[in-house]
Design an enzyme around this catalytic site. Structure first.
Site, mmCIF file in Angstrom:
data_model
loop_
_atom_site.group_PDB
_atom_site.id
_atom_site.type_symbol
_atom_site.label_atom_id
_atom_site.label_comp_id
_atom_site.label_asym_id
_atom_site.label_seq_id
_atom_site.Cartn_x
_atom_site.Cartn_y
_atom_site.Cartn_z
ATOM 1 N N PRO A 43 -0.113 12.358 -0.141
ATOM 2 C CA PRO A 43 -0.010 11.146 0.689
ATOM 3 C C PRO A 43 -0.900 11.207 1.927
ATOM 4 C CG PRO A 43 2.078 12.367 0.652
ATOM 5 C CD PRO A 43 1.154 13.060 -0.292
ATOM 6 N N GLU B 201 7.274 20.618 -0.705
ATOM 7 C CA GLU B 201 7.033 19.954 0.580
ATOM 8 C C GLU B 201 5.550 19.886 0.910
ATOM 9 O OE1 GLU B 201 9.596 18.509 2.448
ATOM 10 O OE2 GLU B 201 10.416 18.911 0.455
ATOM 11 N N ASP C 79 -11.931 -7.782 -13.235
ATOM 12 C CA ASP C 79 -10.654 -7.287 -12.710
ATOM 13 C C ASP C 79 -10.428 -7.678 -11.268
ATOM 14 O OD1 ASP C 79 -9.995 -5.836 -14.899
ATOM 15 O OD2 ASP C 79 -10.754 -3.931 -14.120
ATOM 16 N N ARG D 278 -10.605 3.597 -17.572
ATOM 17 C CA ARG D 278 -10.880 2.263 -18.116
ATOM 18 C C ARG D 278 -12.219 1.700 -17.665
ATOM 19 N NH1 ARG D 278 -9.635 -1.809 -15.003
ATOM 20 N NH2 ARG D 278 -8.837 -3.291 -16.539
HETATM 21 N N1 ADE Z 1 2.096 12.934 -3.670
HETATM 22 C C1 ADE Z 1 3.240 12.452 -3.138
HETATM 23 N N2 ADE Z 1 3.085 11.190 -2.733
HETATM 24 C C2 ADE Z 1 1.799 10.844 -3.021
HETATM 25 C C3 ADE Z 1 1.032 9.672 -2.843
HETATM 26 N N3 ADE Z 1 1.528 8.582 -2.270
HETATM 27 N N4 ADE Z 1 -0.255 9.691 -3.238
HETATM 28 C C4 ADE Z 1 -0.777 10.801 -3.785
HETATM 29 N N5 ADE Z 1 -0.117 11.936 -3.989
HETATM 30 C C5 ADE Z 1 1.176 11.958 -3.603
#
Ligand code: ADE
Length: 247
Positions: free
Chosen positions: A92, A119, A172, A157
Site C-alpha cells: 500500500p 505487517e 477501454d 490483456r
Molecule cells: N498489500 C496490501 N494492501 C495493498 C494494496 N492496497 N496495494 C498493493 N499491495 C497491498
C-alpha cells in the site's frame, strides 16, 4: 511475457489463472506465469519466513534471507548485480497503479512480483532488492497476492493477441485518459428501454462522434479530475464546453 511471482500463499493464484482470459493467454504461450513459494527457500527446520519486529510492536515482519534467496535464484543474478528485469513489490506504500503504468509494464519481456504479507517486510528487501513498488489503492489488504493478480490481469490483456479483438484494449476506460462510452447489445428494445438510435444507424462517423461525446460526458460527470490529464482534441474541447453549458 513472463511473470515470476514470489509469495507465501501461491495457492491463491491458481483458481483465477485457471478460468480467466489469462488461462487462454497462458495456454497460447502469450503469457507465462511462474509461481514461487518463498517458504521453499528457507534453510531452517521450521521453514520460518517471518519474525518479530526489532524495536517491538505488533505483527510479524517478513525476513530478508528467504526473499533474497528466492528472487536471486529464480532471476539468476547475484548480490550486487543488477537484476535482469524489474522486481515489483506489492504494497500500500507503492505508487498508485494505473492504466498508464500497466501500459509501461506491458513493454517488458519479464516482470518479477513480490507479494508482501504480515505487517510488512524487512526494509532491506525494499532498499536492496526491489526496483519498484505498486499499490492498487488507498486501502490495506492482508497481502500482496490480490494486488499481484490485478496487475498481471491489467498488463496481460494489453499484450497483443490476449484479447480476441485486436483493438479490444484501445477504447477501454482510462486507455486515453477518459472513461469508456456505454455499450448496448440485442435486443434493440428491452422492457421499453431502447438502444440509442444512432447505434442502429450504420453511420460509422456518427457512431464514433456519439461515443466520444458519451465518453466526455461520463468523465465530466463521474471523474472530472481525469479531464485535466486527458488527451483532448479541439473538437473534444468544443463538446465539453457545450456539455458544461447545458443545465
Ligand atoms: N498489500 C496490501 N494492501 C495493498 C494494496 N492496497 N496495494 C498493493 N499491495 C497491498
Amino acid at each position: 511475457m513472463r511473470f515470476d511471482v514470489f509469495s507465501l500463499f501461491t495457492a491463491i493464484f491458481q483458481p483465477y489463472l485457471n478460468v480467466s482470459i489469462l488461462q487462454r493467454a497462458i495456454q497460447r504461450s502469450l503469457v507465462e506465469i511462474q509461481l514461487h513459494d518463498i517458504r521453499s527457500y528457507t534453510h531452517d527446520r521450521h521453514h520460518v519466513t517471518d519474525d518479530e519486529p526489532y524495536g517491538g510492536g505488533g505483527g510479524m515482519v517478513m525476513k530478508p534471507e528467504p526473499v533474497f534467496a528466492a528472487i536471486e535464484a529464480v532471476l539468476e543474478f547475484q548480490a550486487g548485480q543488477a537484476p535482469p528485469c524489474p522486481i515489483i513489490l506489492m504494497t500500500p506504500q507503492g505508487r498508485l497503479f494505473s492504466q498508464k503504468i500497466a501500459q509501461e509494464l506491458a513493454h517488458h519481456e519479464r516482470l518479477a512480483i513480490l507479494c508482501g504479507r504480515y505487517e510488512g517486510i524487512d526494509e532491506r528487501i525494499r532498499q536492496h532488492l526491489v526496483t519498484d513498488e505498486l499499490s492498487i489503492g488507498d486501502y490495506v489488504l492482508t497481502g500482496g497476492e490480490l494486488p499481484a493478480l490485478v496487475v498481471m490481469d491489467a498488463v496481460a490483456r494489453l499484450i497483443p493477441g490476449v484479447l480476441g479483438d485486436p483493438d479490444g484494449a484501445a477504447d477501454d476506460s482510462h486507455a486515453s485518459g477518459l472513461l469508456e462510452y456505454p455499450h448496448y447489445t440485442r435486443p434493440p428494445e428491452f422492457r421499453g428501454w431502447e438502444v440509442p438510435p444512432v447505434l442502429l444507424s450504420g453511420n460509422h462517423a456518427e457512431i464514433a462522434r456519439w461515443r466520444r461525446e458519451q465518453s466526455l460526458l461520463r468523465t465530466l460527470h463521474r471523474r472530472p479530475d481525469l479531464l485535466s490529464q486527458a488527451d483532448l482534441s479541439p473538437s473534444d474541447q468544443n463538446i465539453l464546453t457545450q456539455l458544461k453549458s447545458k443545465p
